[in-house]
Design a protein around this motif. Sequence first.
Motif, short mmCIF file in Angstrom:
data_model
loop_
_atom_site.label_atom_id
_atom_site.label_comp_id
_atom_site.label_asym_id
_atom_site.label_seq_id
_atom_site.Cartn_x
_atom_site.Cartn_y
_atom_site.Cartn_z
N LEU A 98 -131.13 -10.70 -10.15
CA LEU A 98 -131.12 -11.28 -8.80
C LEU A 98 -129.95 -10.73 -7.99
N ILE A 99 -128.78 -10.65 -8.60
CA ILE A 99 -127.61 -10.08 -7.93
C ILE A 99 -127.90 -8.64 -7.53
N SER A 100 -128.51 -7.89 -8.44
CA SER A 100 -128.86 -6.50 -8.18
C SER A 100 -129.79 -6.38 -6.98
N LEU A 101 -130.78 -7.27 -6.90
CA LEU A 101 -131.73 -7.25 -5.79
C LEU A 101 -131.03 -7.54 -4.47
N ILE A 102 -130.15 -8.54 -4.45
CA ILE A 102 -129.43 -8.89 -3.23
C ILE A 102 -128.58 -7.71 -2.75
N LEU A 103 -127.90 -7.05 -3.68
CA LEU A 103 -127.07 -5.90 -3.33
C LEU A 103 -127.92 -4.75 -2.81
N THR A 104 -129.13 -4.61 -3.35
CA THR A 104 -130.03 -3.56 -2.87
C THR A 104 -130.37 -3.77 -1.40
N ILE A 105 -130.59 -5.02 -1.01
CA ILE A 105 -130.87 -5.33 0.40
C ILE A 105 -129.66 -4.99 1.26
N ALA B 181 -140.76 -3.84 -3.74
CA ALA B 181 -140.23 -2.51 -4.08
C ALA B 181 -140.77 -1.45 -3.13
N LEU B 182 -142.04 -1.58 -2.74
CA LEU B 182 -142.66 -0.63 -1.81
C LEU B 182 -141.95 -0.66 -0.46
N VAL B 183 -141.76 -1.85 0.08
CA VAL B 183 -141.11 -1.99 1.39
C VAL B 183 -139.70 -1.41 1.35
N ILE B 184 -138.94 -1.76 0.31
CA ILE B 184 -137.57 -1.27 0.19
C ILE B 184 -137.53 0.25 0.03
N SER B 185 -138.43 0.78 -0.80
CA SER B 185 -138.44 2.22 -1.05
C SER B 185 -138.81 3.01 0.19
N VAL B 186 -139.82 2.54 0.93
CA VAL B 186 -140.22 3.22 2.16
C VAL B 186 -139.09 3.19 3.19
N ALA B 187 -138.43 2.04 3.29
CA ALA B 187 -137.33 1.93 4.24
C ALA B 187 -136.18 2.87 3.88
N PHE B 188 -135.82 2.90 2.59
CA PHE B 188 -134.77 3.83 2.14
C PHE B 188 -135.16 5.28 2.42
N ALA B 189 -136.39 5.64 2.05
CA ALA B 189 -136.84 7.02 2.19
C ALA B 189 -136.86 7.45 3.66
N ALA B 190 -137.42 6.59 4.51
CA ALA B 190 -137.53 6.93 5.92
C ALA B 190 -136.16 7.04 6.58
N CYS B 191 -135.30 6.04 6.35
CA CYS B 191 -133.97 6.05 6.96
C CYS B 191 -133.12 7.21 6.43
N GLY B 192 -133.18 7.42 5.11
CA GLY B 192 -132.41 8.51 4.51
C GLY B 192 -132.83 9.86 5.05
N TYR B 193 -134.15 10.09 5.13
CA TYR B 193 -134.61 11.41 5.59
C TYR B 193 -134.39 11.59 7.08
N MET B 194 -134.58 10.55 7.87
CA MET B 194 -134.34 10.67 9.31
C MET B 194 -132.88 11.01 9.60
N THR B 195 -131.98 10.55 8.74
CA THR B 195 -130.56 10.82 8.95
C THR B 195 -130.19 12.24 8.54
#
Length: 372
Positions: free
Chosen positions: A108-115, A189-203
């Motif tokens: 749970l801590i890991s998930l919160i930190l991921t957000i 996991a899908l929502v988080i992964s897509v958000a990471f991928a999109a934001c990371g690549y756009m940057t």
Amino acid sequence: LTDYSIILLIKGGNLSSTNTYQELVRKTYGLVGYLILSTLQFLYPFIAMISYNIITGDTLTKVFQRIPGVAPDNMLTDRHLIILLTTIIFTLPLSLYRDIAKLGKVSLISLILTIVILVIVMVRTVTFSPQVPKSENAWIFAKSNAVQAIGVMSFAFICNHNSFLIYGSLEEPTLKNWSRVTHVSVSLALVISVAFAACGYMTFTGYTEGDIFENYCRDDNLATFGRFCYGVTVILTFPLECFVTREVIANVFFHGNLSTVFHIVVTVVIIAVATGISLVYDCLGIVLELNGVLSATPLVFIIPTACYLRLSKERWNHSDNLISCLILAVGVLVMTVGFVLTILNPQECSHGKEMFYCFSSNVSFRNSTLPP
């Protein structure tokens, strides 16, 4: 595909009256299938442990470099020392638990930190991306080696190797409850992964590294906080993979039961070997790609569907059978093509280097939250 595969795996377990991935494959495909599965089920989390140590070494050294008074030659900036310290102080003690349910709060801590990390990456997409030049042909949808990305995605989404462990830890281990847990978990996991991928690549576009925090500049305070959270998240995830590797060894060599002494010895040996490899190898991208196509893809796409197709008593044109055939074909394609492309087009690694755009004369923007 991952969501469907995880549920299919438990369905196969129910059809064969087995409660571990290894027992399912052994009952379905005999000793040869059992040994192949055991090898893959060991390799995936073991290589994941190596990658987690690489990430820990990469991220926390840059965190400590930002502490006032810590010089570049300080021992806290040595990735080898950081990996050893985090292993001895955190990951080894957590990995010595015998019950995976005890790691629930840790997860749970890991998930919160991921957000928290995701919010930081999104903020930096707005405030930092204007300062990073876009690579050539940055917005082409896919190139010829795109299959390699599927291997990394498989690595990110796979949880088949510990599904039976988690299924058994439910208060009411029923297929209905399992399906609900799976849908919620994979969707998040899908929502988080897509958000990471999109934001990371756009940057960073074509300059994006396998470890995204390698892309941020060392004097970026917000990114430094993100690195700290990232390092903690990885440290807390490490024990889950150790549980699986230990269970595989226990099932293959000790008939599923480890005495207290052997439990400690096996755990220490696994972590020592993984740590040793991560100390001498530090390029994350190709580790993720190879682990994805060689270990994760068969564990997610090929083996669960092959087992279900053999156990299923439904007609050949039943939806579960048809979808299983489709996933099986996709898995074989991704594994074959992905491996060839990973060897022919290995990802470049710039471990520990400051990216070229960090040497701009105007660097004050990196410590602000608004664009200049």
